[in-house]
Design a protein around this motif. Structure first.
Motif, PDB file in Angstrom:
ATOM      1  N   MET A   1       0.842  -1.197   0.000  1.00  0.00           N
ATOM      2  CA  MET A   1       0.000   0.000   0.000  1.00  0.00           C
ATOM      3  C   MET A   1       0.879   1.250   0.000  1.00  0.00           C
ATOM      4  SD  MET A   1      -2.881   1.025   2.852  1.00  0.00           S
ATOM      5  CE  MET A   1      -1.726   1.470   4.145  1.00  0.00           C
ATOM      6  N   THR A   2       0.613   2.184  -0.908  1.00  0.00           N
ATOM      7  CA  THR A   2       1.341   3.455  -0.888  1.00  0.00           C
ATOM      8  C   THR A   2       0.611   4.372   0.085  1.00  0.00           C
ATOM      9  OG1 THR A   2       1.229   3.103  -3.258  1.00  0.00           O
ATOM     10  CG2 THR A   2       2.480   5.005  -2.511  1.00  0.00           C
ATOM     11  N   LYS A   3       1.340   4.934   1.034  1.00  0.00           N
ATOM     12  CA  LYS A   3       0.654   5.770   2.042  1.00  0.00           C
ATOM     13  C   LYS A   3       0.673   7.240   1.646  1.00  0.00           C
ATOM     14  CE  LYS A   3       0.491   3.281   6.263  1.00  0.00           C
ATOM     15  NZ  LYS A   3       1.652   2.406   6.312  1.00  0.00           N
ATOM     16  N   SER A   4      -0.521   7.868   1.633  1.00  0.00           N
ATOM     17  CA  SER A   4      -0.605   9.305   1.388  1.00  0.00           C
ATOM     18  C   SER A   4      -0.317  10.003   2.715  1.00  0.00           C
ATOM     19  CB  SER A   4      -2.009   9.647   0.914  1.00  0.00           C
ATOM     20  OG  SER A   4      -2.910   9.434   1.975  1.00  0.00           O
ATOM     21  N   PRO A   5      -0.005  11.338   2.684  1.00  0.00           N
ATOM     22  CA  PRO A   5       0.215  12.064   3.946  1.00  0.00           C
ATOM     23  C   PRO A   5      -1.009  11.965   4.851  1.00  0.00           C
ATOM     24  CG  PRO A   5       0.835  13.423   2.057  1.00  0.00           C
ATOM     25  CD  PRO A   5       0.202  12.189   1.512  1.00  0.00           C
ATOM     26  N   THR A   6      -2.221  11.965   4.266  1.00  0.00           N
ATOM     27  CA  THR A   6      -3.442  11.861   5.069  1.00  0.00           C
ATOM     28  C   THR A   6      -3.506  10.516   5.780  1.00  0.00           C
ATOM     29  OG1 THR A   6      -4.371  12.931   3.137  1.00  0.00           O
ATOM     30  CG2 THR A   6      -5.872  12.451   4.931  1.00  0.00           C
ATOM     31  N   ASP A   7      -3.203   9.450   5.050  1.00  0.00           N
ATOM     32  CA  ASP A   7      -3.195   8.116   5.664  1.00  0.00           C
ATOM     33  C   ASP A   7      -2.164   8.060   6.788  1.00  0.00           C
ATOM     34  OD1 ASP A   7      -5.157   7.212   4.047  1.00  0.00           O
ATOM     35  OD2 ASP A   7      -3.939   5.798   2.901  1.00  0.00           O
ATOM     36  N   GLU A   8      -1.030   8.698   6.557  1.00  0.00           N
ATOM     37  CA  GLU A   8       0.032   8.687   7.560  1.00  0.00           C
ATOM     38  C   GLU A   8      -0.427   9.425   8.832  1.00  0.00           C
ATOM     39  OE1 GLU A   8       2.544   6.721   7.305  1.00  0.00           O
ATOM     40  OE2 GLU A   8       3.330   7.400   9.222  1.00  0.00           O
ATOM     41  N   ASN A   9      -1.140  10.550   8.641  1.00  0.00           N
ATOM     42  CA  ASN A   9      -1.687  11.280   9.805  1.00  0.00           C
ATOM     43  C   ASN A   9      -2.650  10.409  10.595  1.00  0.00           C
ATOM     44  OD1 ASN A   9      -0.338  13.571   9.204  1.00  0.00           O
ATOM     45  ND2 ASN A   9      -2.082  14.647   8.293  1.00  0.00           N
ATOM     46  N   LEU A  10      -3.539   9.709   9.873  1.00  0.00           N
ATOM     47  CA  LEU A  10      -4.510   8.837  10.539  1.00  0.00           C
ATOM     48  C   LEU A  10      -3.779   7.739  11.310  1.00  0.00           C
ATOM     49  CD1 LEU A  10      -7.189   8.400   7.724  1.00  0.00           C
ATOM     50  CD2 LEU A  10      -7.614   9.386   9.975  1.00  0.00           C
ATOM     51  N   ARG A  11      -2.775   7.145  10.648  1.00  0.00           N
ATOM     52  CA  ARG A  11      -2.014   6.062  11.282  1.00  0.00           C
ATOM     53  C   ARG A  11      -1.375   6.558  12.583  1.00  0.00           C
ATOM     54  NH1 ARG A  11       2.912   3.450  11.803  1.00  0.00           N
ATOM     55  NH2 ARG A  11       4.057   5.278  11.177  1.00  0.00           N
ATOM     56  N   GLU A  12      -0.738   7.722  12.510  1.00  0.00           N
ATOM     57  CA  GLU A  12      -0.051   8.241  13.700  1.00  0.00           C
ATOM     58  C   GLU A  12      -1.039   8.577  14.813  1.00  0.00           C
ATOM     59  OE1 GLU A  12       2.312  11.535  12.371  1.00  0.00           O
ATOM     60  OE2 GLU A  12       3.726  10.220  11.326  1.00  0.00           O
ATOM     61  N   GLU A  13      -2.155   9.209  14.466  1.00  0.00           N
ATOM     62  CA  GLU A  13      -3.127   9.591  15.490  1.00  0.00           C
ATOM     63  C   GLU A  13      -3.732   8.346  16.157  1.00  0.00           C
ATOM     64  OE1 GLU A  13      -3.807  12.027  17.145  1.00  0.00           O
ATOM     65  OE2 GLU A  13      -5.852  11.835  17.900  1.00  0.00           O
ATOM     66  N   PHE A  14      -4.122   7.365  15.337  1.00  0.00           N
ATOM     67  CA  PHE A  14      -4.762   6.197  15.944  1.00  0.00           C
ATOM     68  C   PHE A  14      -3.741   5.263  16.587  1.00  0.00           C
ATOM     69  CE2 PHE A  14      -8.313   7.866  13.508  1.00  0.00           C
ATOM     70  CZ  PHE A  14      -9.237   7.909  14.531  1.00  0.00           C
ATOM     71  N   ASN A  15      -2.485   5.355  16.208  1.00  0.00           N
ATOM     72  CA  ASN A  15      -1.446   4.658  16.977  1.00  0.00           C
ATOM     73  C   ASN A  15      -1.360   5.259  18.383  1.00  0.00           C
ATOM     74  OD1 ASN A  15      -0.780   2.809  15.055  1.00  0.00           O
ATOM     75  ND2 ASN A  15       1.163   3.748  14.460  1.00  0.00           N
ATOM     76  N   ARG A  16      -1.504   6.596  18.472  1.00  0.00           N
ATOM     77  CA  ARG A  16      -1.495   7.238  19.804  1.00  0.00           C
ATOM     78  C   ARG A  16      -2.685   6.753  20.626  1.00  0.00           C
ATOM     79  NH1 ARG A  16       1.136  11.709  17.113  1.00  0.00           N
ATOM     80  NH2 ARG A  16      -0.802  12.411  16.178  1.00  0.00           N
ATOM     81  N   TRP A  17      -3.860   6.661  19.966  1.00  0.00           N
ATOM     82  CA  TRP A  17      -5.048   6.156  20.676  1.00  0.00           C
ATOM     83  C   TRP A  17      -4.779   4.732  21.194  1.00  0.00           C
ATOM     84  CZ3 TRP A  17     -10.710   7.413  19.163  1.00  0.00           C
ATOM     85  CH2 TRP A  17     -10.844   8.764  18.835  1.00  0.00           C
ATOM     86  N   ALA A  18      -4.158   3.918  20.340  1.00  0.00           N
ATOM     87  CA  ALA A  18      -3.895   2.520  20.728  1.00  0.00           C
ATOM     88  C   ALA A  18      -2.954   2.483  21.927  1.00  0.00           C
ATOM     89  CB  ALA A  18      -3.303   1.755  19.543  1.00  0.00           C
ATOM     90  N   ASP A  19      -1.891   3.291  21.875  1.00  0.00           N
ATOM     91  CA  ASP A  19      -0.920   3.316  22.980  1.00  0.00           C
ATOM     92  C   ASP A  19      -1.579   3.768  24.281  1.00  0.00           C
ATOM     93  OD1 ASP A  19       1.046   2.498  21.297  1.00  0.00           O
ATOM     94  OD2 ASP A  19       1.908   4.496  20.960  1.00  0.00           O
ATOM     95  N   ALA A  20      -2.585   4.638  24.174  1.00  0.00           N
ATOM     96  CA  ALA A  20      -3.277   5.142  25.360  1.00  0.00           C
ATOM     97  C   ALA A  20      -4.361   4.179  25.854  1.00  0.00           C
ATOM     98  CB  ALA A  20      -3.894   6.506  25.048  1.00  0.00           C
ATOM     99  N   GLY A  21      -4.512   3.038  25.182  1.00  0.00           N
ATOM    100  CA  GLY A  21      -5.491   2.033  25.616  1.00  0.00           C
ATOM    101  C   GLY A  21      -6.912   2.304  25.151  1.00  0.00           C
ATOM    102  N   LYS A  22      -7.089   3.277  24.244  1.00  0.00           N
ATOM    103  CA  LYS A  22      -8.457   3.625  23.825  1.00  0.00           C
ATOM    104  C   LYS A  22      -9.098   2.554  22.956  1.00  0.00           C
ATOM    105  CE  LYS A  22      -7.956   8.658  23.819  1.00  0.00           C
ATOM    106  NZ  LYS A  22      -8.104   9.866  23.003  1.00  0.00           N
ATOM    107  N   GLY A  23      -8.274   1.759  22.262  1.00  0.00           N
ATOM    108  CA  GLY A  23      -8.831   0.704  21.407  1.00  0.00           C
ATOM    109  C   GLY A  23      -9.711  -0.238  22.204  1.00  0.00           C
ATOM    110  N   GLU A  24      -9.282  -0.533  23.435  1.00  0.00           N
ATOM    111  CA  GLU A  24     -10.035  -1.466  24.279  1.00  0.00           C
ATOM    112  C   GLU A  24     -11.254  -0.783  24.904  1.00  0.00           C
ATOM    113  OE1 GLU A  24      -6.695  -1.165  24.326  1.00  0.00           O
ATOM    114  OE2 GLU A  24      -6.190  -3.114  23.450  1.00  0.00           O
ATOM    115  N   THR A  25     -11.094   0.480  25.355  1.00  0.00           N
ATOM    116  CA  THR A  25     -12.207   1.133  26.075  1.00  0.00           C
ATOM    117  C   THR A  25     -13.365   1.501  25.136  1.00  0.00           C
ATOM    118  OG1 THR A  25     -11.104   3.273  25.899  1.00  0.00           O
ATOM    119  CG2 THR A  25     -10.746   2.040  27.926  1.00  0.00           C
TER     120      THR A  25
END
Ligand SMILES: C[S@@+](CC[C@H](N)C(=O)[O-])C[C@H]1O[C@@H](n2cnc3c(N)ncnc32)[C@H](O)[C@@H]1O
Length: 229
Positions: A1-25
């Motif tokens: 998959m070629t990542k656009s800057p927008t996709d990269e922003n989404l990836r980084e933001e939701f990686n932060r959510w995952a690290d903060a445990g939001k995926g589970e809550t």
């Protein structure tokens, strides 16, 4: 998959959510509206289901139990969400997780009998492209189901856009239906799913002004848009 800057922003933001445990809550907040949606989807034990924007995979695991002779694929743009999802799902043999964008779903055409996406589609940079991709991976007579709490017809969520760190799309039910039709779906419809969660006497979170506004938001409910291939 070629990542656009927008996709990269989404990836980084939701990686932060995952690290903060939001995926589970998020299961706690999204299950009360997702449960009635599953009741409408007419899921059979041999269905193959895609959970698009699956987060930490709680819904993918519920679905995997409902399709013992089928298969569930959880897909998310955030590799950290997928990491959490895989770790929590090792005992599920009919469930796999893939990192991918709805813009370019890493799966073969005509495979899934159902596609569901919960609280994800208003983040998609190009919703029509995402819906076309969902249409592509659906089998003939399969159906797609998109459930969102952030949409124009519920005035109590409009302030979320400016509080979220990534761009969002605030579309109406009619606009989502048009996108479904433009993507090739038939028998497109929508319904609202009120959230039955008991309301607190006092609200201290950041998404609503007060408990009254939260109660009004839940009474209107989430938007479920669906259509058939
Ligand atoms: C609010 S979370 C909801 C997660 C999960 N469905 C749940 O209910 O717990 C939104 C999810 O959509 C994913 N997402 C956003 N844009 C996406 C895209 N273009 N393709 C795939 N996943 C995306 C995010 O990474 C995030 O995990």
């Amino acid at each position: 998959m070629t990542k656009s800057p927008t996709d990269e922003n989404l990836r980084e933001e939701f990686n932060r959510w995952a690290d903060a445990g939001k995926g589970e809550t998020m299961e706690h907040d999204h299950w009360p509206i997702t449960k009635p949606a599953l009741g409408l989807m007419q899921i059979e034990p041999d269905h193959n289901i895609l959970d698009a924007g699956c987060g930490a995979g709680w819904l993918s695991r519920i679905l995997a139990q409902r399709v013992p002779q089928g298969r569930v694929v959880g897909m998310d743009i955030s590799d950290e969400m997928i990491h959490h999802a895989r770790e929590a799902s090792v005992s599920h043999e009919n469930l796999v997780f893939v990192v991918g964008s709805v813009d370019e779903i890493p799966w073969e055409a005509n495979f899934f009998t159902r596609v569901i996406s919960v609280e994800s589609s208003y983040y998609w940079p190009d919703p029509l492209k995402g819906l076309r991709e969902i249409h592509r991976v659906l089998a003939e007579a399969g159906s797609a189901w998109i459930l969102i709490n952030y949409y124009r017809d519920n005035p109590y969520c409009h302030q979320w856009g400016e509080r979220l760190a990534v761009p969002t799309k605030l579309l109406s039910a009619a606009e989502w239906e048009t996108l479904f039709r433009d993507a090739g779906f038939m028998e497109v419809a929508h319904r609202l799913i009120p959230d039955p969660t008991p309301n607190p006497a006092v609200y201290t979170g950041r998404w609503f002004r007060d408990a009254k506004e939260l109660a009004a938001f839940r009474a209107i409910g989430a938007l479920l848009v669906y259509g058939n291939k």
